[in-house]
Motif scaffolding. Sequence first.
Motif, PDB file in Angstrom:
ATOM      1  N   VAL A 191      10.618   2.943  -4.197  1.00  0.00           N
ATOM      2  CA  VAL A 191       9.997   4.388  -4.045  1.00  0.00           C
ATOM      3  C   VAL A 191       9.008   4.066  -2.776  1.00  0.00           C
ATOM      4  O   VAL A 191       8.364   3.043  -2.459  1.00  0.00           O
ATOM      5  CB  VAL A 191       9.333   4.843  -5.215  1.00  0.00           C
ATOM      6  CG1 VAL A 191      10.442   5.218  -6.218  1.00  0.00           C
ATOM      7  CG2 VAL A 191       8.365   3.875  -5.542  1.00  0.00           C
ATOM      8  N   TYR A 192       8.815   5.030  -2.006  1.00  0.00           N
ATOM      9  CA  TYR A 192       7.946   5.111  -0.698  1.00  0.00           C
ATOM     10  C   TYR A 192       6.958   6.228  -0.681  1.00  0.00           C
ATOM     11  O   TYR A 192       7.413   7.358  -1.033  1.00  0.00           O
ATOM     12  CB  TYR A 192       9.030   5.248   0.382  1.00  0.00           C
ATOM     13  CG  TYR A 192       9.919   4.083   0.684  1.00  0.00           C
ATOM     14  CD1 TYR A 192       9.469   2.965   1.074  1.00  0.00           C
ATOM     15  CD2 TYR A 192      11.319   4.320   0.236  1.00  0.00           C
ATOM     16  CE1 TYR A 192      10.445   1.814   1.228  1.00  0.00           C
ATOM     17  CE2 TYR A 192      12.338   3.477   0.074  1.00  0.00           C
ATOM     18  CZ  TYR A 192      11.923   2.186   0.812  1.00  0.00           C
ATOM     19  OH  TYR A 192      12.866   1.134   0.929  1.00  0.00           O
ATOM     20  N   CYS A 193       5.465   5.812  -0.462  1.00  0.00           N
ATOM     21  CA  CYS A 193       4.723   6.809  -0.430  1.00  0.00           C
ATOM     22  C   CYS A 193       3.763   6.876   1.060  1.00  0.00           C
ATOM     23  O   CYS A 193       2.955   7.592   1.112  1.00  0.00           O
ATOM     24  CB  CYS A 193       3.572   6.457  -1.456  1.00  0.00           C
ATOM     25  SG  CYS A 193       4.036   6.809  -3.091  1.00  0.00           S
ATOM     26  N   SER A 224       1.024  -1.235  -0.075  1.00  0.00           N
ATOM     27  CA  SER A 224       0.066   0.073   0.030  1.00  0.00           C
ATOM     28  C   SER A 224       0.787   1.336  -0.014  1.00  0.00           C
ATOM     29  O   SER A 224       0.293   2.396  -0.541  1.00  0.00           O
ATOM     30  CB  SER A 224      -1.017  -0.069   1.198  1.00  0.00           C
ATOM     31  OG  SER A 224      -0.159   0.061   2.211  1.00  0.00           O
ATOM     32  N   ASN A 225       2.134   1.331   0.399  1.00  0.00           N
ATOM     33  CA  ASN A 225       2.975   2.372   0.250  1.00  0.00           C
ATOM     34  C   ASN A 225       4.299   2.183  -0.435  1.00  0.00           C
ATOM     35  O   ASN A 225       4.873   3.015  -0.378  1.00  0.00           O
ATOM     36  CB  ASN A 225       3.440   2.655   1.763  1.00  0.00           C
ATOM     37  CG  ASN A 225       2.213   3.181   2.798  1.00  0.00           C
ATOM     38  OD1 ASN A 225       1.422   3.847   2.593  1.00  0.00           O
ATOM     39  ND2 ASN A 225       2.217   2.374   3.994  1.00  0.00           N
ATOM     40  N   THR A 284       3.639   7.291  -8.599  1.00  0.00           N
ATOM     41  CA  THR A 284       2.827   8.364  -8.089  1.00  0.00           C
ATOM     42  C   THR A 284       2.159   8.190  -6.714  1.00  0.00           C
ATOM     43  O   THR A 284       1.513   6.785  -6.667  1.00  0.00           O
ATOM     44  CB  THR A 284       1.834   8.829  -9.125  1.00  0.00           C
ATOM     45  OG1 THR A 284       2.448   8.927 -10.334  1.00  0.00           O
ATOM     46  CG2 THR A 284       1.287   9.843  -8.605  1.00  0.00           C
ATOM     47  N   CYS A 285       2.200   8.842  -5.726  1.00  0.00           N
ATOM     48  CA  CYS A 285       1.571   8.672  -4.693  1.00  0.00           C
ATOM     49  C   CYS A 285       0.230   9.253  -4.678  1.00  0.00           C
ATOM     50  O   CYS A 285      -0.203   9.953  -5.390  1.00  0.00           O
ATOM     51  CB  CYS A 285       2.365   9.383  -3.473  1.00  0.00           C
ATOM     52  SG  CYS A 285       3.816   8.863  -3.281  1.00  0.00           S
ATOM     53  N   ASN A 286      -0.639   8.816  -3.538  1.00  0.00           N
ATOM     54  CA  ASN A 286      -2.132   9.124  -3.803  1.00  0.00           C
ATOM     55  C   ASN A 286      -2.141  10.770  -3.344  1.00  0.00           C
ATOM     56  O   ASN A 286      -3.427  11.396  -4.145  1.00  0.00           O
ATOM     57  CB  ASN A 286      -2.967   8.628  -2.714  1.00  0.00           C
ATOM     58  CG  ASN A 286      -3.286   6.955  -3.159  1.00  0.00           C
ATOM     59  OD1 ASN A 286      -3.339   6.716  -4.244  1.00  0.00           O
ATOM     60  ND2 ASN A 286      -3.191   6.315  -2.136  1.00  0.00           N
ATOM     61  N   ASN A 287      -1.235  11.622  -3.066  1.00  0.00           N
ATOM     62  CA  ASN A 287      -1.351  13.037  -2.902  1.00  0.00           C
ATOM     63  C   ASN A 287      -0.776  13.829  -4.173  1.00  0.00           C
ATOM     64  O   ASN A 287      -0.832  14.899  -4.199  1.00  0.00           O
ATOM     65  CB  ASN A 287      -0.777  13.567  -1.731  1.00  0.00           C
ATOM     66  CG  ASN A 287       0.901  13.408  -1.731  1.00  0.00           C
ATOM     67  OD1 ASN A 287       1.348  12.789  -2.845  1.00  0.00           O
ATOM     68  ND2 ASN A 287       1.577  14.121  -0.988  1.00  0.00           N
ATOM     69  N   GLY A 309      -0.132   7.087   0.497  1.00  0.00           N
ATOM     70  CA  GLY A 309      -0.134   5.670   0.007  1.00  0.00           C
ATOM     71  C   GLY A 309       0.283   5.698  -1.359  1.00  0.00           C
ATOM     72  O   GLY A 309       0.153   6.830  -2.086  1.00  0.00           O
ATOM     73  N   LEU A 310       0.523   4.485  -1.869  1.00  0.00           N
ATOM     74  CA  LEU A 310       0.917   4.361  -3.471  1.00  0.00           C
ATOM     75  C   LEU A 310      -0.420   4.358  -4.228  1.00  0.00           C
ATOM     76  O   LEU A 310      -1.328   3.893  -3.676  1.00  0.00           O
ATOM     77  CB  LEU A 310       1.682   3.085  -3.382  1.00  0.00           C
ATOM     78  CG  LEU A 310       2.117   2.683  -4.981  1.00  0.00           C
ATOM     79  CD1 LEU A 310       3.152   3.423  -5.519  1.00  0.00           C
ATOM     80  CD2 LEU A 310       2.613   1.376  -4.968  1.00  0.00           C
ATOM     81  N   ARG A 311      -0.528   4.993  -5.383  1.00  0.00           N
ATOM     82  CA  ARG A 311      -1.513   4.974  -6.326  1.00  0.00           C
ATOM     83  C   ARG A 311      -1.538   3.889  -6.799  1.00  0.00           C
ATOM     84  O   ARG A 311      -0.355   3.476  -7.604  1.00  0.00           O
ATOM     85  CB  ARG A 311      -1.490   6.288  -6.979  1.00  0.00           C
ATOM     86  CG  ARG A 311      -2.567   6.441  -8.107  1.00  0.00           C
ATOM     87  CD  ARG A 311      -2.619   7.524  -9.065  1.00  0.00           C
ATOM     88  NE  ARG A 311      -2.548   8.786  -8.318  1.00  0.00           N
ATOM     89  CZ  ARG A 311      -2.478  10.044  -8.436  1.00  0.00           C
ATOM     90  NH1 ARG A 311      -2.084  10.330  -9.735  1.00  0.00           N
ATOM     91  NH2 ARG A 311      -2.711  11.021  -7.832  1.00  0.00           N
TER      92      ARG A 311
END
Length: 97
Positions: free
Chosen positions: A79-81, A39-40, A59-62, A86-88
């Motif tokens: 890569v870390y979100c 998820s991240n 790309t992250c959710n933000n 979280g991770l898109r």
Amino acid sequence: MRKKIAALAIAGGALMALAGPVSSAQAAPSGQCDTWSDSNTFGAGRCNSAGSWVRAVATCNNGAVVIGAEVPATSTSYVYCAGKGGLRPGSGAYFTR
């Protein structure tokens, strides 16, 4: 500072468009890399004839574009979100050279 962030976001978007998403966690066919995500986090590596180096991008959710470290293709770039919503889903990609 804003110009630098905008340039990185544009460059990251261009890299994602060129790399295309990859979602298989199975053994990589020739010329591809294994991928992993939760998820991240998104990771890509253990590449078969795809080049000497690999770099993960997502790309992250933000909306933040995150670019991982360039590592030897026998290793894994992550890569870390976390902290960015979280991770898109489906946004993970990689490129090699």
